[in-house]
Design an enzyme around this catalytic site. Sequence first.
Site, mmCIF file in Angstrom:
data_model
loop_
_atom_site.group_PDB
_atom_site.id
_atom_site.type_symbol
_atom_site.label_atom_id
_atom_site.label_comp_id
_atom_site.label_asym_id
_atom_site.label_seq_id
_atom_site.Cartn_x
_atom_site.Cartn_y
_atom_site.Cartn_z
ATOM 1 N N LYS A 125 -74.993 67.609 37.107
ATOM 2 C CA LYS A 125 -76.125 66.720 36.834
ATOM 3 C C LYS A 125 -77.448 67.274 37.354
ATOM 4 O O LYS A 125 -78.513 66.835 36.930
ATOM 5 C CB LYS A 125 -75.837 65.337 37.391
HETATM 6 C C1 LIG Z 1 -71.139 62.879 35.274
HETATM 7 C C2 LIG Z 1 -69.967 63.745 35.308
HETATM 8 C C3 LIG Z 1 -69.126 63.880 34.195
HETATM 9 C C4 LIG Z 1 -69.337 63.103 32.926
HETATM 10 O O1 LIG Z 1 -70.505 63.431 32.243
HETATM 11 P P1 LIG Z 1 -71.108 62.412 31.166
HETATM 12 O O2 LIG Z 1 -72.381 62.995 30.755
HETATM 13 O O3 LIG Z 1 -71.268 61.105 31.875
HETATM 14 O O4 LIG Z 1 -70.095 62.308 30.072
HETATM 15 C C5 LIG Z 1 -68.061 64.746 34.297
HETATM 16 N N1 LIG Z 1 -67.811 65.425 35.432
HETATM 17 C C6 LIG Z 1 -68.585 65.314 36.523
HETATM 18 C C7 LIG Z 1 -68.233 66.063 37.747
HETATM 19 C C8 LIG Z 1 -69.690 64.479 36.495
HETATM 20 O O5 LIG Z 1 -70.452 64.373 37.582
#
Ligand SMILES: *Cc1c(COP(=O)(O)O)cnc(C)c1O
Length: 511
Positions: A125
């Site tokens: 993220k």
């Molecule tokens: C947020 C996240 C996801 C999922 O991503 P989305 O965009 O919500 O589908 C998968 N793995 C990790 C480690 C995350 O932090």
Amino acid sequence: MVFTIMQGEKVIFMKNFFNSTRNQTLRSSVKGAILQGLAPDGGLYVCEDLGTSPIDLHTLLDLTYEEMAPIILSSLLPGFTKEELKTAVSNAYGNSFSTKEITPLQSVGNDYVLELFHGPTSAFKDVALQMLPQLMSLSLKEEPDKKVMILTATSGDTGKAALCGFQDVERTGIIVFYPKDGTSKIQQLQMETQEGKNTGVCALYGNFDDAQSQVKSFFQSLGKGEIAHDENLLFSSANSINIGRLAPQAVYYFYSYMQLVKQGKISLFDEVDFCVPTGNFGDILAGYYAKLLGLPVHKLIVASNANHVLTDFFQTGVYDRNRPFHKTLSPSMDILISSNLERLLYYMSGKNAPYISELMDSLNTKGSYEIKPELLTQLKELFYAGYSTDEECMQEIHHVFNTYGYVMDPHTAVGYHVMKEYQKQHNDHPCILLSTASPYKFSAQVYEAIEGTRPTVDEFELMELLSKRTNTSIPKNLAQLKTMPVLHDDIVTKEQLKDYVLSKTEQLLSK
Ligand SMILES: *Cc1c(COP(=O)(O)O)cnc(C)c1O
């Protein structure tokens, strides 16, 4: 009125406007959409022109991540100048990532793993949340009297990455809500130790969907004018419902594809598959956006854990959140309402806002909806969906380490399992698996998966053990947590959230 910025006559003459997925007459410029997050009717902002002018892939050859990003972003966020985007990209990625590639691509067997976790909080993220504050600051420039309060629900990783991105950014404040006991210990510690005079962190009794719905309903009340506050105060979101958060994620699809071209693994215009560990459907939706912009994507593989509402949806056309919620080894994917699916359905249904509005009403009132069979057929052409149990996830971590010496976190392992399942039936395109977290965020599970036992030592000793066993190094930001003081320990019930937001906002923005 909170949501007047950029709306009204000024915008009607713009070609590249954004509108709500639920109502095409609710329009905004890109900057307005970024400042607002969610559209006032609860819909998500989408750009009508997306995909009408594809990117010429030749122009991307041999570009670095930082050179490529402004090109992709200016297609997705019309309304920012190239110069603005260049500066924003360089501020965001200039020195906050631990690798110069930003998102390096690794070969694992015949597959490719795109490592998205080399940012300041070791979460994928970070890629988006280092950019979003930059885009917000640019958007605020046109509103000199305004301040923005960011409210975010997190299932673990968003929270810390958003706090880190917004820390001490002028004229902004941020409050993060996480489900009490719903995140890993390290994730919780990452948030609790967050510094910055404009940051707030609060636990909420309930699960992630509770946290997300509470934050969403706060925004909806705001949209209806039910919450009184200073008119120069804007509330916005750092969740992937915000188009400014979503867009930066399309870049690494292009970047990883170009890496394969550069390494001679594929020729330009060959199609590839992408497999994405999915929760809120933001990451994989960015892959769909990349395809609309002209990236040769063959299949998008949606990987889920035991909360496989999406797997069922792509198989049956019925989205049904009425089911038990499972806490799994991949907590960032423990989600039953995948908000960004709404954007996919919008585009795939031919931008049929009344239809989307109907579906989302049904989701709100009944907790479920069913799409038309034609739409399902269309979805199935591009998407494959599958899930992995915790046990399968642990086995994959073990297997991949033993076979290739590569260490995966549980989220990536869920993706790996589903990718392999897909490849049993179709193995005719190279596949890029998106790796969404550092294994060191989940040291206990990863160590146990590899060694078969879990010693009873604390998180930090486990990191050390994992590091020795796998001969990989602990990310600095995680190792540092050990000695950092806890600065946040608030906790509220769903009912208290609204009052908490208002009083905390006043406190944070007055500093
Ligand atoms: C947020 C996240 C996801 C999922 O991503 P989305 O965009 O919500 O589908 C998968 N793995 C990790 C480690 C995350 O932090």
